[in-house]
Design an enzyme around this catalytic site. Structure first.
Site, PDB file in Angstrom:
ATOM      1  N   GLU A  67      -0.178  -9.720  -0.807  1.00 43.54           N
ATOM      2  CA  GLU A  67      -1.554 -10.194  -0.569  1.00 43.54           C
ATOM      3  C   GLU A  67      -2.300 -10.430  -1.882  1.00 43.54           C
ATOM      4  O   GLU A  67      -3.092 -11.371  -1.985  1.00 43.54           O
ATOM      5  CB  GLU A  67      -2.299  -9.189   0.318  1.00 43.54           C
ATOM      6  CG  GLU A  67      -1.779  -9.220   1.754  1.00 43.54           C
ATOM      7  CD  GLU A  67      -2.332  -8.105   2.612  1.00 43.54           C
ATOM      8  OE1 GLU A  67      -2.330  -6.946   2.138  1.00 43.54           O
ATOM      9  OE2 GLU A  67      -2.774  -8.379   3.738  1.00 43.54           O
ATOM     10  N   ALA A  69       0.845  -1.191   0.000  1.00 45.77           N
ATOM     11  CA  ALA A  69       0.000   0.000   0.000  1.00 45.77           C
ATOM     12  C   ALA A  69       0.880   1.242   0.000  1.00 45.77           C
ATOM     13  O   ALA A  69       2.028   1.214   0.460  1.00 45.77           O
ATOM     14  CB  ALA A  69      -0.908  -0.019   1.221  1.00 45.77           C
ATOM     15  N   GLU A  88       4.101  -5.016   7.454  1.00 48.69           N
ATOM     16  CA  GLU A  88       3.206  -4.034   8.085  1.00 48.69           C
ATOM     17  C   GLU A  88       3.584  -3.701   9.523  1.00 48.69           C
ATOM     18  O   GLU A  88       3.496  -2.550   9.952  1.00 48.69           O
ATOM     19  CB  GLU A  88       1.751  -4.530   8.031  1.00 48.69           C
ATOM     20  CG  GLU A  88       1.097  -4.391   6.661  1.00 48.69           C
ATOM     21  CD  GLU A  88       1.440  -5.513   5.702  1.00 48.69           C
ATOM     22  OE1 GLU A  88       2.261  -6.394   6.049  1.00 48.69           O
ATOM     23  OE2 GLU A  88       0.888  -5.516   4.590  1.00 48.69           O
ATOM     24  N   GLY A 107       0.493  -5.274   0.611  1.00 46.25           N
ATOM     25  CA  GLY A 107      -0.657  -5.476  -0.270  1.00 46.25           C
ATOM     26  C   GLY A 107      -0.292  -6.147  -1.590  1.00 46.25           C
ATOM     27  O   GLY A 107      -1.130  -6.829  -2.192  1.00 46.25           O
TER      28      GLY A 107
END
Ligand code: COA
Length: 258
Positions: free
Chosen positions: A112, A64, A132, A109
């Site tokens: 993911e 992200a 994260e 992300g």
């Protein structure tokens, strides 16, 4: 579309995340474009396999967009997480087979999104991590849910609690990556695998995907029921007749259902 590009090479579609100047970091707009594009592709009967990759040779996606997240409050964070989940759920559940072509860093992300794909092929240079907790947050695009299912709870917890990076071979050894290939051969390897899958009975492949996905969400008894129902559905197709008659006549089948 500004940040996500679609290349149609029926029966394949190549979807590329394009923000190379920031390692293909995923901001809201990237997720919104990706979701819109995957919805479009899902409606295309001529597309059987979607290959998802990142622009350039540095990154699949470095997670992200931290420059965007730094100013966000809890509600904005929740909304971003919902977008990540929507994109991942589409990749996981769309009727086409999805292949992640991991060409570099797949972090946060980005990692993911690869976890939500059906198959993962990685360049030797690829690196994976869920960093994260090094930023004071937790994975929000399904990482805490999908990673443990793929590699086991203990290994997933270690990766998520440390944020440590894994190289492509380590990911392959954990069963996370189907194949590791030299970087310059990655897209050719994805296309070859995609073409092979696309040559099979398309509707049958999508039923198999649905049955396997169900096995992760429902108990064994209901999963077995689902498999039998989906097999019955496969028996109702033209492709079942064609595939079996072609086998008996010693000719190549011509499949049409999807
Ligand atoms: N969000 C926003 N910008 C990012 C980014 C991210 N997730 N990842 C990289 N960038 C930007 C950098 O800020 C830098 O911008 P600049 O050129 O304007 O300074 C540019 O992309 C290149 O990154 P840089 O760190 O200089 O490249 P590198 O090759 O040395 O390292 C990474 C690449 C991916 C290892 C490193 O950028 C990194 O660790 N990124 C953050 C990954 C992360 O924590 N993701 C999880 C988010 S939840």
């Amino acid at each position: 579309m500004e940040f996500v590009k679609l290349q149609l090479e029926a029966p394949l579609a190549v979807v590329t995340i394009c923000r190379p100047e920031c390692r293909n970091a995923l901001n809201r707009q990237v997720y919104e474009e990706l979701i819109a594009l995957l919805c479009q592709v899902e409606a295309m009967d001529q597309i059987r396999v979607v290959i998802l990759t990142g622009a350039g040779d540095q990154a699949f996606a470095a997670g992200a967009d931290i420059a965007q997240m730094v100013a966000q409050d809890a509600l904005a964070g929740r909304q971003l997480s919902a977008l990540c989940h929507r994109a991942a759920d589409l990749l996981e559940n769309m009727r086409q087979v999805t292949i992640a072509a991991v060409n570099g860093y797949a972090l946060g992300g980005g990692f993911e999104l690869t976890l939500a794909c059906d198959l993962r092929l990685a360049a030797e240079e690829a690196r994976f991590a869920l960093p994260e907790v090094t930023l004071g947050i937790i994975p929000g695009g399904g990482g805490t849910q999908r990673l443990a299912r793929l590699i086991g709870v203990g290994r997933a917890k270690e990766l998520i609690f440390t944020g440590d990076r894994m190289d492509a071979r380590q990911a392959e050894n954990l069963g996370l990556v189907n194949h590791v290939v030299p970087g310059q051969e990655l897209m050719a390897a994805c296309r070859a695998l995609g073409q092979k899958i696309a040559s099979r009975a398309g509707y049958a492949v999508s039923l198999a995907k649905s049955a396997i996905n169900a096995s992760l969400d429902i108990d064994r008894k209901n999963g077995a029921e689902r498999e039998q129902d989906l097999l019955a559905l496969a028996f109702s197709t033209r492709d079942k007749q064609e595939g079996m008659e072609a086998f008996l006549a010693r000719r190549r089948p011509v499949f049409q259902d999807f």
